[in-house]
Design a protein around this motif. Structure first.
Motif, PDB file in Angstrom:
ATOM      1  N   ILE A   1       0.844  -1.207   0.000  1.00 33.53           N
ATOM      2  CA  ILE A   1       0.000   0.000   0.000  1.00 33.53           C
ATOM      3  C   ILE A   1       0.873   1.249   0.000  1.00 33.53           C
ATOM      4  O   ILE A   1       0.623   2.191  -0.757  1.00 33.53           O
ATOM      5  CB  ILE A   1      -0.973  -0.009   1.199  1.00 33.53           C
ATOM      6  N   THR A   2       1.906   1.268   0.821  1.00 28.22           N
ATOM      7  CA  THR A   2       2.802   2.418   0.895  1.00 28.22           C
ATOM      8  C   THR A   2       3.512   2.651  -0.434  1.00 28.22           C
ATOM      9  O   THR A   2       3.586   3.785  -0.921  1.00 28.22           O
ATOM     10  CB  THR A   2       3.846   2.216   2.012  1.00 28.22           C
ATOM     11  N   GLU A   3       4.001   1.587  -1.044  1.00 29.90           N
ATOM     12  CA  GLU A   3       4.676   1.717  -2.337  1.00 29.90           C
ATOM     13  C   GLU A   3       3.714   2.188  -3.420  1.00 29.90           C
ATOM     14  O   GLU A   3       4.061   3.010  -4.274  1.00 29.90           O
ATOM     15  CB  GLU A   3       5.303   0.384  -2.742  1.00 29.90           C
ATOM     16  N   SER A   4       2.488   1.685  -3.378  1.00 32.81           N
ATOM     17  CA  SER A   4       1.475   2.073  -4.361  1.00 32.81           C
ATOM     18  C   SER A   4       1.143   3.556  -4.230  1.00 32.81           C
ATOM     19  O   SER A   4       1.012   4.267  -5.235  1.00 32.81           O
ATOM     20  CB  SER A   4       0.229   1.221  -4.178  1.00 32.81           C
ATOM     21  N   LEU A   5       1.000   4.035  -2.991  1.00 34.46           N
ATOM     22  CA  LEU A   5       0.703   5.448  -2.769  1.00 34.46           C
ATOM     23  C   LEU A   5       1.860   6.341  -3.203  1.00 34.46           C
ATOM     24  O   LEU A   5       1.652   7.413  -3.746  1.00 34.46           O
ATOM     25  CB  LEU A   5       0.371   5.710  -1.300  1.00 34.46           C
ATOM     26  N   MET A   6       3.061   5.909  -2.976  1.00 29.10           N
ATOM     27  CA  MET A   6       4.224   6.712  -3.350  1.00 29.10           C
ATOM     28  C   MET A   6       4.380   6.794  -4.866  1.00 29.10           C
ATOM     29  O   MET A   6       4.736   7.836  -5.391  1.00 29.10           O
ATOM     30  CB  MET A   6       5.505   6.142  -2.721  1.00 29.10           C
ATOM     31  N   THR A   7       4.105   5.723  -5.568  1.00 28.98           N
ATOM     32  CA  THR A   7       4.264   5.741  -7.024  1.00 28.98           C
ATOM     33  C   THR A   7       3.101   6.459  -7.715  1.00 28.98           C
ATOM     34  O   THR A   7       3.279   7.046  -8.777  1.00 28.98           O
ATOM     35  CB  THR A   7       4.374   4.315  -7.587  1.00 28.98           C
TER      36      THR A   7
ATOM     37  N   PHE B   1       1.283   8.997  -6.362  1.00 27.19           N
ATOM     38  CA  PHE B   1       0.957  10.185  -5.573  1.00 27.19           C
ATOM     39  C   PHE B   1       0.287  11.259  -6.427  1.00 27.19           C
ATOM     40  O   PHE B   1      -0.725  11.838  -6.034  1.00 27.19           O
ATOM     41  CB  PHE B   1       2.224  10.752  -4.907  1.00 27.19           C
ATOM     42  N   TRP B   2       0.824  11.562  -7.598  1.00 28.54           N
ATOM     43  CA  TRP B   2       0.265  12.606  -8.445  1.00 28.54           C
ATOM     44  C   TRP B   2      -1.112  12.238  -8.975  1.00 28.54           C
ATOM     45  O   TRP B   2      -1.973  13.100  -9.126  1.00 28.54           O
ATOM     46  CB  TRP B   2       1.212  12.936  -9.596  1.00 28.54           C
ATOM     47  N   LEU B   3      -1.316  10.964  -9.235  1.00 30.40           N
ATOM     48  CA  LEU B   3      -2.627  10.514  -9.686  1.00 30.40           C
ATOM     49  C   LEU B   3      -3.663  10.692  -8.569  1.00 30.40           C
ATOM     50  O   LEU B   3      -4.785  11.157  -8.813  1.00 30.40           O
ATOM     51  CB  LEU B   3      -2.564   9.044 -10.130  1.00 30.40           C
ATOM     52  N   LEU B   4      -3.268  10.361  -7.349  1.00 25.82           N
ATOM     53  CA  LEU B   4      -4.151  10.538  -6.190  1.00 25.82           C
ATOM     54  C   LEU B   4      -4.433  12.024  -5.958  1.00 25.82           C
ATOM     55  O   LEU B   4      -5.584  12.398  -5.688  1.00 25.82           O
ATOM     56  CB  LEU B   4      -3.528   9.905  -4.941  1.00 25.82           C
ATOM     57  N   ALA B   5      -3.417  12.865  -6.066  1.00 31.66           N
ATOM     58  CA  ALA B   5      -3.600  14.305  -5.883  1.00 31.66           C
ATOM     59  C   ALA B   5      -4.549  14.866  -6.945  1.00 31.66           C
ATOM     60  O   ALA B   5      -5.412  15.698  -6.646  1.00 31.66           O
ATOM     61  CB  ALA B   5      -2.256  15.014  -5.928  1.00 31.66           C
TER      62      ALA B   5
END
Length: 119
Positions: free
Chosen positions: A5-11, A13-17
């Protein structure tokens, strides 16, 4: 699992933002329109339900209609009251040589208006 989950969020991040910005803008617009149109139930639904902007877009383009304000025509009583106030204002003005001609023309116009209203 937590590492994935942490790796997915870090990679991503811009898509989530981008997703959060998109959703926040549409939610804000829809909530503002619902509040202005006094659509209480829509406001509550839009506030609670998160649909990535889809419900908000549907509300804005299909369900939120602008309130139409009908301009009221002045009644004869209010028009005659305004005319008498205008006449008093004309009488209270100090007269001078340059404004006396204009004042007489304005007085004549006011008298014509009063006669038209009385008819």
């Amino acid at each position: 699992m937590q590492q994935i989950i942490t790796e997915s969020l870090m990679t991503n991040f811009w898509l989530l933002a981008l997703f959060l910005t998109w959703s926040l803008i549409w939610k804000g617009l829809a909530l503002w329109k619902a509040a202005r149109n006094e659509h209480r139930w829509w406001f509550i639904a839009l506030l609670i339900i998160n649909t990535a902007g889809l419900l908000e877009i549907i509300y804005i383009f299909f369900f939120s209609k602008k309130k139409e304000f009908v301009e009221k025509k002045p009644s004869a009583a209010s028009t005659s009251a305004k005319a008498s106030v205008d006449k008093k204002a004309m009488e209270d003005k100090p007269s001078s040589a340059s404004t006396s001609a204009k004042a007489s023309v304005d007085k004549k116009a006011m008298e014509d208006k009063e006669e038209t209203i009385k008819e």
